[in-house]
Design an enzyme around this catalytic site. Structure first.
Site, PDB file in Angstrom:
ATOM      1  N   LYS A  89       5.461 -97.402 -82.179  1.00 24.38           N
ATOM      2  CA  LYS A  89       4.181 -96.962 -82.762  1.00 24.38           C
ATOM      3  C   LYS A  89       4.424 -95.930 -83.876  1.00 24.38           C
ATOM      4  O   LYS A  89       3.905 -96.062 -84.983  1.00 24.38           O
ATOM      5  CB  LYS A  89       3.282 -96.345 -81.670  1.00 24.38           C
ATOM      6  CG  LYS A  89       2.937 -97.308 -80.534  1.00 24.38           C
ATOM      7  CD  LYS A  89       2.010 -96.687 -79.507  1.00 24.38           C
ATOM      8  CE  LYS A  89       2.602 -95.567 -78.686  1.00 24.38           C
ATOM      9  NZ  LYS A  89       3.732 -95.968 -77.811  1.00 24.38           N
ATOM     10  N   ARG A 165      -5.733 -94.501 -73.890  1.00 23.10           N
ATOM     11  CA  ARG A 165      -4.765 -95.073 -72.944  1.00 23.10           C
ATOM     12  C   ARG A 165      -5.398 -95.393 -71.607  1.00 23.10           C
ATOM     13  O   ARG A 165      -4.680 -95.697 -70.647  1.00 23.10           O
ATOM     14  CB  ARG A 165      -3.636 -94.085 -72.691  1.00 23.10           C
ATOM     15  CG  ARG A 165      -2.752 -93.919 -73.881  1.00 23.10           C
ATOM     16  CD  ARG A 165      -1.465 -93.267 -73.500  1.00 23.10           C
ATOM     17  NE  ARG A 165      -0.872 -92.758 -74.696  1.00 23.10           N
ATOM     18  CZ  ARG A 165       0.422 -92.788 -74.966  1.00 23.10           C
ATOM     19  NH1 ARG A 165       1.264 -93.273 -74.099  1.00 23.10           N
ATOM     20  NH2 ARG A 165       0.873 -92.312 -76.090  1.00 23.10           N
ATOM     21  N   ARG A 200      16.689 -92.746 -79.049  1.00 23.68           N
ATOM     22  CA  ARG A 200      15.826 -92.079 -80.043  1.00 23.68           C
ATOM     23  C   ARG A 200      16.259 -90.625 -80.260  1.00 23.68           C
ATOM     24  O   ARG A 200      16.566 -89.899 -79.325  1.00 23.68           O
ATOM     25  CB  ARG A 200      14.368 -92.087 -79.595  1.00 23.68           C
ATOM     26  CG  ARG A 200      13.497 -91.245 -80.515  1.00 23.68           C
ATOM     27  CD  ARG A 200      12.022 -91.425 -80.340  1.00 23.68           C
ATOM     28  NE  ARG A 200      11.609 -91.441 -78.956  1.00 23.68           N
ATOM     29  CZ  ARG A 200      10.410 -91.842 -78.547  1.00 23.68           C
ATOM     30  NH1 ARG A 200       9.544 -92.284 -79.427  1.00 23.68           N
ATOM     31  NH2 ARG A 200      10.101 -91.823 -77.282  1.00 23.68           N
ATOM     32  N   ARG A 229      13.685 -85.846 -77.177  1.00 23.97           N
ATOM     33  CA  ARG A 229      12.466 -85.442 -76.475  1.00 23.97           C
ATOM     34  C   ARG A 229      12.738 -85.238 -74.988  1.00 23.97           C
ATOM     35  O   ARG A 229      13.545 -85.958 -74.409  1.00 23.97           O
ATOM     36  CB  ARG A 229      11.400 -86.531 -76.651  1.00 23.97           C
ATOM     37  CG  ARG A 229      10.357 -86.167 -77.660  1.00 23.97           C
ATOM     38  CD  ARG A 229       9.462 -87.297 -78.022  1.00 23.97           C
ATOM     39  NE  ARG A 229       8.805 -87.960 -76.900  1.00 23.97           N
ATOM     40  CZ  ARG A 229       7.920 -88.942 -77.057  1.00 23.97           C
ATOM     41  NH1 ARG A 229       7.604 -89.354 -78.262  1.00 23.97           N
ATOM     42  NH2 ARG A 229       7.364 -89.515 -76.012  1.00 23.97           N
ATOM     43  N   ARG A 240       6.847 -93.721 -67.375  1.00 21.53           N
ATOM     44  CA  ARG A 240       5.874 -93.894 -68.464  1.00 21.53           C
ATOM     45  C   ARG A 240       5.445 -95.351 -68.584  1.00 21.53           C
ATOM     46  O   ARG A 240       4.278 -95.653 -68.845  1.00 21.53           O
ATOM     47  CB  ARG A 240       6.475 -93.400 -69.792  1.00 21.53           C
ATOM     48  CG  ARG A 240       6.544 -91.878 -69.872  1.00 21.53           C
ATOM     49  CD  ARG A 240       7.621 -91.376 -70.821  1.00 21.53           C
ATOM     50  NE  ARG A 240       7.428 -91.767 -72.194  1.00 21.53           N
ATOM     51  CZ  ARG A 240       8.393 -91.688 -73.131  1.00 21.53           C
ATOM     52  NH1 ARG A 240       9.593 -91.227 -72.812  1.00 21.53           N
ATOM     53  NH2 ARG A 240       8.143 -92.062 -74.357  1.00 21.53           N
TER      54      ARG A 240
END
Ligand code: AP5
Length: 295
Positions: A89, A165, A200, A229, A240
Site C-alpha cells: 500500500k 479496516r 522491509r 518497524r 496482523r
C-alpha cells in the site's frame, strides 16, 4: 486487474493540474519517526494485461499532479487503498501521489506519529499495534476524519491508506458522508507478504520505503541509517494478517460497487500500471458523465 463492480462517478469532471506538487501528509517533526514520502519516478515501459503503459521521468517540482475538476468547480479525486500487511500500500501510494498529487493519509503513519510523540493515545495505540490488533475506534476514527477534512485534502483530493479496516470504521465514514470514487484492493499471496515484512526497511530521514532484496538502498550512507518497524517481525505479521482476514470481507462489502482488485504479487511498476489504468478509467468515466449531462 479485476474490476469488481461498476464504478460510480461524479458528473462533470475532467483532469487538470493540481494546486500543489506535494502529496505527503505532514512534514516529519521527528527524524526517528518514519513518515512515508514519494520517491523519484524513473522512466519505464511495461506491459500489463496486454496493454503497454509508458511513463516519463518528471522532476518532482513540476510533476503533473492531477485534480479532477468539474466545469468551473474543482471536484477532487478520493481514493482508498487496502490490502493485507505489507501488500504494498505505502509503496503504491508513493507512486500514485507522485502522479496524481493526492494527499496521502495513512492510518498507520498517523498512529506511529502519536506513538513517537508519547501521547496518551500513542501509548494506548502501541499496546494494540504490538499485538497486531486494531487500535480502538475512539482513537482512530476522529484522527482520520480530521485529517480528511483538512484544507489540503479537500482541495487536492486524498488517498486513504489502511482505513477503514472494519465495518464500524467504514460505517463511520459513510455517516460523515465521506465516500471514495475508487476502492483499490491489493491482492498478494501470504508467503510473499511475510517475505516483504521481514525485509522491509525505512529511511528515517526521507521516509522512503526499502526492501533489502526488492528495493535495496541506493548507497552505503542510506543503508547505514535504515530502521525496522517494531511490528515487522514474522511473529507479529502473522497476528496482523489474522486481524486483516477477520475484517476484510466486511469492509469490501461496503465498497463492492467501486472496488478494483489488483494483482499485487508483481513488481511494483507492474502493480502501479494496473492502478494507473483504473484511475485513468475513473477520469474517463467522469468525462463521459460530464458530456452526457451537458447534452
Ligand atoms: P499499517 O502501518 O497500516 O501497516 P499494515 O497495514 O500492516 O501495512 P504495512 O504498512 O505493513 O504495509 P504496506 O501495505 O504499506 O506495504 P509497503 O508498501 O510498506 O498499520 C500498522 C498497525 O497500526 C496495524 O497493525 C494496527 O495495529 C494499526 N492500525 C492501522 N490502521 C488502523 C485502523 N484503520 N484501525 C485500527 N488500527 C489501525 O511494502 C512492504 C515491503 O514490501 C517494503 O519493503 C516494500 O519495499 C516491499 N514491496 C512493496 N511492493 C512490492 C512489490 N510489488 N514487489 C516487491 N517488493 C515490494
Amino acid at each position: 486487474m479485476l474490476i469488481m463492480g461498476s464504478t460510480s462517478f461524479s458528473p462533470s469532471l475532467s483532469l487538470s493540474p493540481s494546486l500543489s506538487p506535494h502529496s505527503s501528509k505532514f512534514p516529519n517533526p521527528n527524524p526517528n519517526l518514519f513518515l512515508r514520502s514519494h520517491s523519484s519516478f524513473t522512466p519505464l515501459t511495461l506491459r500489463s494485461n496486454q496493454t503497454r503503459y509508458r511513463f516519463k521521468k518528471l522532476p518532482s517540482s513540476n510533476a503533473p499532479n492531477f485534480l479532477v475538476a468539474a466545469s468551473g468547480k474543482a471536484e477532487p479525486l478520493k481514493v482508498i487503498i487496502s490490502g493485507a500487511p505489507a501488500s504494498g500500500k505505502g509503496t503504491q501510494c508513493e507512486l500514485i501521489t507522485q502522479k496524481y498529487g493526492l494527499v496521502h493519509i495513512a492510518a498507520g503513519d498517523l498512529l506511529r506519529a502519536e506513538v513517537a510523540a508519547a501521547s496518551e493515545n500513542g501509548k494506548l495505540a502501541k499496546e494494540y499495534m504490538e499485538k497486531g490488533e486494531l487500535v480502538p475506534n475512539e482513537i482512530v476514527v476522529m484522527m482520520v476524519k480530521e485529517r480528511l477534512l483538512q484544507p489540503d485534502s479537500q482541495q487536492r483530493g486524498w488517498l486513504l491508506d489502511g482505513y477503514p479496516r472494519s465495518s464500524s470504521q467504514a460505517a463511520a465514514l459513510e455517516d460523515y458522508g465521506i465516500r471514495p470514487d475508487l476502492f483499490i484492493l491489493l491482492d498478494v499471496s501470504e508467503d510473499i507478504l511475510v517475505e516483504r515484512v521481514v525485509g522491509r526497511r525505512l529511511d528515517p530521514l526521507t521516509g522512503k520505503i526499502y526492501h533489502l532484496k526488492y528495493s535495496p538502498p541506493e548507497n552505503d550512507e542510506i543503508a547505514s541509517r535504515l530502521t525496522q518497524r517494531f511490528d515487522d517481525t514474522e511473529e507479529k505479521v502473522k497476528l496482523r494478517l489474522r486481524t486483516h482476514h477477520q475484517n476484510v470481507d466486511a469492509v469490501l462489502s461496503v465498497y463492492k460497487d467501486i472496488t478494483v482488485k489488483v494483482n499485487g504479487n508483481e513488481a511494483k511498476e507492474h502493480v502501479f500500471a494496473q492502478i494507473n489504468a483504473a484511475l485513468t478509467h475513473v477520469g474517463e468515466q467522469r468525462k463521459l458523465n460530464s458530456g452526457s449531462l451537458a447534452a
